[in-house]
Design an enzyme around this catalytic site. Structure first.
Site, mmCIF file in Angstrom:
data_model
loop_
_atom_site.group_PDB
_atom_site.id
_atom_site.type_symbol
_atom_site.label_atom_id
_atom_site.label_comp_id
_atom_site.label_asym_id
_atom_site.label_seq_id
_atom_site.Cartn_x
_atom_site.Cartn_y
_atom_site.Cartn_z
ATOM 1 C CB CYS A 1 14.457 18.484 26.835
ATOM 2 S SG CYS A 1 15.790 17.494 27.527
ATOM 3 C CD GLU B 1 17.170 11.913 30.956
ATOM 4 O OE1 GLU B 1 15.987 12.247 31.077
ATOM 5 O OE2 GLU B 1 17.876 12.221 29.984
#
Lengths: 656, 656
Positions: free
Chosen positions: A419, A323
């Site tokens: 998240c 990421e």
């Protein structure tokens, strides 16, 4: 108008963002979103956190905390950082309550906080994963196991809930948790010279310092930042200590920005969300301590990020693997990772940079991320989310593992790693705090939205009331209300996207050609109630071109109007969007608002499209040049894409 | 010239490819490569197979066989299909010996064959992995464990070595191995109704049938093809039988083309190499049995593959995951997998389709793959290899996991999974067999290369001697030599890339406008020694455009001359190749041969390039259109790229 002057923005004494409880948003664009957060999104997310949304990935996040509190039985489920989803939800509730009372939501939050408080251990430790599942492993892998990340989010929630409601139960939890961590980590004998693998607690401790006045929280935050990346490397020592069989194998420290001391870092690297949270903490410490070395490090990282590694949407972190950031100008559109949380983190960081340095570059970027790469993460109804925000989507290719595994053609009701949804909720709910700032001589207007800000300057309360149809119209009126006439400055950002801004004070034109290089106009005069600043930022349909070192975008053009980046969708333009090209001289016009796109205006025009007929019976490859047909083109705001079913999407259109 | 006529190509009675021992290649392009295979590549690969190449991935392949033969001790190393590397190497040696004696290489091969023969088990079983490591698991997972794949390659080697040398020791090994498999698999009671997970043995058994005359090998091959994909699914039954814990989980049968009976398959799916080997076997069985249902299935798969899933280079299989096809028109250039072995497999299949159906589509595709996506797999010095052959390479991005993990910027000396290098060796060494074919009435010229083919027609031997500088020049002279004047046809392929071919027989012009729709000109007359056919296929520099449904290539152009696809390299054109665009009216000319590119002519011209200066200090995204500068462009043959150091490469150039 001899009492008005346009001057340089003041120096680098930190500005204070105008906090949420001093801002009232009454805006056609934002108010429905703020209402939606309280009325719909937070209840929906609460259902998701309790596994009551059909078809959504399971969460178990609140149940984990109930088990840790002794209210439930059973096993922990989810990621090691599952608690943070509840913490961000509580923080979002706090911001929502701050803006708009909601007794039912507040009562629910109080019940959640009661569980959280009882899940905290007698020594202040709070993390349901380790409490339920592996109590012996507490603090044995700070690199990977997110205890400090979860603590940071719980501290932010405690601060926000206290500021919204005056209730200090969660703030006390946050203090005891911070005290527990402060006792364990630091330079003293018996403490561990460590720092978190996933940054977050640094910025949270600065908030805790602000509301408690306790210097030790600021010191601990600064310690984490100063210690990061120093030799010997904590993550190596820690791995050896716990007998990690992988301890001898290389760990890519740039993943967690711990490859170098932070003041030596010049390139944004590693996990993009971690980077944004770290850089935000660095900016906080720079502001709190006046540490110019940290500011310079932030500035270097900012220039690298925004000049070489940022998408036009404010999306950052192009690679699925880790990421993460990759390298300069590596910004593929179709495989872009551009996590929603990373764009949110960029808003956080930009906002903090504005405290250190009045430069519209920060506010422009904050606005770019907010209206594009952040809002794209949430559906217009608030009930589905993108984790990944690419700039080109071909639904058929989304299943292709090896390069498109992470790309989803439609928003999802929830994620196993969730998240982003509560992060979106807390950012939207706290939108008001990004609009204004103040210091001892100046009031700052960073963003445009119909709202009122209540400032304290020169010993009195001053209100600026802003009226605008931003982001769809660039006319802004700001009414000044003072208790008594007073001299101070009002610094107004001229957006970077606007080439021909104009402004008046009480109808008298300002000489905006003297806007300083930082893009703010500071109007210093004796202000009286009834004074009115009128701004005109003409919103034309702009063709925007990327730095040609972004090879994916060469020969392509993006459409932007005001801060809004547009895109093409299959539902409007048919399939195979890359076959469309936009002649340089094509006329583009604005089309009336579209209810299915949240009343956004669309851009229409005539483009060209390669004729696809006649290919089936011949070779795929032939010397005959393609034939182009005129076709109508319709572009919609990028943030609103994917609200009308699955289909292709494209930001960068071929030009020619 | 009343005795010449241009007619339809004959019907669908299978043609016979002219075998290698009846073809002599004396060609400026191919002969150095054939020599290189015998003198350099095969010795080099032998070293690699024996772990004697510094820096190369370890093989252990021959040592595994030595251990299985009792000549060595120790453990098996490598993949379950490691034996196949030795088998393909032996097959390549055979083709090389067939073309050119090499006593040293032959003696080495004899020693290897001795080891292989002694590694064979008393019951005919041959697979060093199971013999050494897991003898109890023989034939328990035909889906995944490649025993039949290895057997197929060993059978091909046995046939080739027998045909090249007359020695039958390896052929006997192949027969005993095939007999062993024939006894275990089939429809009879006590046999397993199975077929291989990785196809290959089907086409090998047809070869074994050809040299032995034993019908049972043909029957077994047909059985594998007929049984494939039938219900109940063998791979499911097999998984249950072995108690595979994953037996209940879905296995993607399309990966191994076993999702449907082969006659129902219409779309090329799954692992691309497996698909090519299966389709080759299907074509072989169709030719051997006259089964028109199999031919129709092949034709449907062919059209899907070549009209929707093939790169301009003849590369196929765009996805890294599964080394597989994805879906129609999904042909990304930078993440293309396009395994060298898959392009080789396409040559195999195209060659077999030409036996069934005289259509230049097959020969054009065979030529396309051969001169581009196959030869790109090997360096000009023969000592390094690409497994993956993308059409756009940015070396910096090659490290990017998640989407570019599989792309290498430079060829490697060897691979852990080393299927491609010996596959290249055997294809290049056997090039001669792809040039000519014959049936009872006609001699066929499929490919152009200076060579002589010795045919048998009408009870006499006929020789066609071809002289050409193909692929660099399109002039071809074919001299006919007969024992006595005789009437038959000579069918000559007019390449699909050539729009204005001309031909003469003994100086008299043929009416080529009457070329039939299958792209072959059949010249029927009484041929006498001294007759000469002269062909002129003018090689212009062509701009080639892709089917616009290939979205990656829309607005782009590729350069091709004759069968050779060109590309840009950074060493000639500087970095950021995508910033180059080629105006539609730009003049392109041929530049003299370049020794560093194997004496290939290059294409030069003037293109445009976006000016990259002045971007560092401004926003990455701005309304100012880019400025273009004129730059010189130099394109080189795609197959020769990457021979001058690491750098960018690009096939599809922006046009405009």
């Amino acid at each position: 108008m001899s009492d008005s002057r346009v001057s340089q923005s003041p120096g680098r004494s930190p500005r204070r963002a105008l906090p949420l409880n001093r801002v009232t948003v009454r805006d056609a664009f934002w108010s429905p979103r703020l209402t939606q957060v309280g009325d719909s999104i937070l209840p929906y997310q609460w259902d998701a956190l309790n596994d009551r949304v059909p078809g959504a990935a399971p969460s178990h996040a609140f149940e984990n905390l109930r088990i840790a509190a002794g209210d439930g039985t059973g096993a922990f489920h989810g990621y090691v950082f599952q608690d943070s989803d509840v913490a961000k939800w509580l923080e979002a509730v706090a911001y929502s309550l701050n803006q708009r009372p909601n007794p039912e939501l507040e009562a629910l939050a109080d019940r959640v906080i009661d569980v959280v408080a009882r899940a905290q251990q007698p020594d202040g430790y709070l993390d349901s994963y380790f409490t339920i599942k592996e109590p012996a492993k507490r603090w044995s892998n700070v690199r990977d196991w997110h205890e400090m990340y979860c603590a940071g989010h719980m501290i932010e929630a405690g601060v926000a809930y206290y500021e919204a409601t005056g209730k200090d139960r969660l703030l006390d939890v946050a203090r005891r948790l911070a005290d527990h961590i402060d006792s364990r980590f630091g330079p003293q004998p018996g403490q561990r010279r460590g720092y978190p693998g996933h940054e977050e607690i640094e910025l949270a401790l600065v908030k805790l310092h602000r509301v408690t006045g306790e210097d030790r929280y600021l010191r601990l935050s600064k310690y984490f930042i100063d210690e990061r990346g120093s030799e010997p490397q904590f993550f190596d020592l820690e791995a050896q200590e716990r007998g990690d069989p992988a301890a001898g194998r290389p760990y890519d420290k740039s993943y967690s920005q711990s490859h170098l001391p932070v003041r030596q870092q010049t390139v944004a690297v590693g996990h993009a969300v971690r980077a944004m949270y770290l850089y935000s903490g660095m900016a906080d410490i720079a502001a709190a301590t006046g540490d110019s070395t940290l500011f310079r490090a932030c500035r270097g990282l900012w220039e690298n990020l925004t000049h070489r590694q940022m998408y036009i949407t404010g999306g950052i972190g192009s690679a699925e693997q880790g990421e993460a950031f990759t390298f300069d100008y590596d910004l593929p559109n179709d495989t872009a990772y551009t996590e929603t949380c990373a764009a949110i983190g960029l808003v956080f960081w930009a906002h903090r940079m504005l405290r250190l340095d009045v430069d519209r570059d920060y506010a422009d970027t904050m606005e770019r991320a907010l209206y594009n790469g952040v809002l794209s993460g949430i559906s217009l109804d608030g009930r589905s989310y993108f984790y990944v925000n690419p700039l080109e989507v071909w639904p058929e290719a989304c299943g292709r593992r090896g390069d498109h595994r992470h790309v989803e053609p439609t928003r999802k009701p929830w994620f196993g790693c969730a998240c982003c949804p509560p992060n979106l909720a807390r950012l939207i709910a706290s939108f008001g705090q990004y609009i204004y700032a103040e210091d001892d001589e100046t009031l700052y207007v960073h963003l445009y939205a119909s709202s009122a800000g209540r400032f304290e300057i020169g010993g009195q309360s001053v209100t600026l009331s802003q009226a605008t149809d931003y982001p769809w119209d660039g006319a802004v009126a700001i009414d000044v209300a003072v208790e008594r006439p007073a001299s101070f400055g009002i610094a107004i950002r001229v957006p970077g996207w606007c080439a021909d801004a104009s402004a008046t004070v009480n109808g008298i034109r300002l000489a905006l050609e003297r806007v300083n290089r930082n893009g703010y106009v500071r109007i210093a005069r004796e202000w009286r109630s009834g004074d009115r600043i009128e701004l005109e930022f003409p919103m034309t349909i702009q063709r925007v071109y990327a730095d040609p070192r972004v090879r994916e975008d060469v020969g392509r053009v993006a459409l932007q109007r005001g801060p809004i980046v547009y895109c093409l969708e299959e539902v409007d333009n048919g399939p195979n969007l890359p076959s469309i090209s936009l002649p340089r001289d094509a006329t583009l016009t604005l089309e009336g608002c579209d209810a299915s796109l949240g009343n956004a205006p669309c851009i229409v025009g005539t483009a060209r499209r390669v004729d696809e007929s006649g290919y089936d019976s011949v070779s795929m490859y032939r010397p005959k040049p393609p034939i182009f047909d005129d076709v109508s083109l319709r572009a919609v705001p990028y943030f609103a894409w994917g609200n009308r079913g699955a289909g292709e999407m494209l930001v960068w259109i071929r030009e020619g």
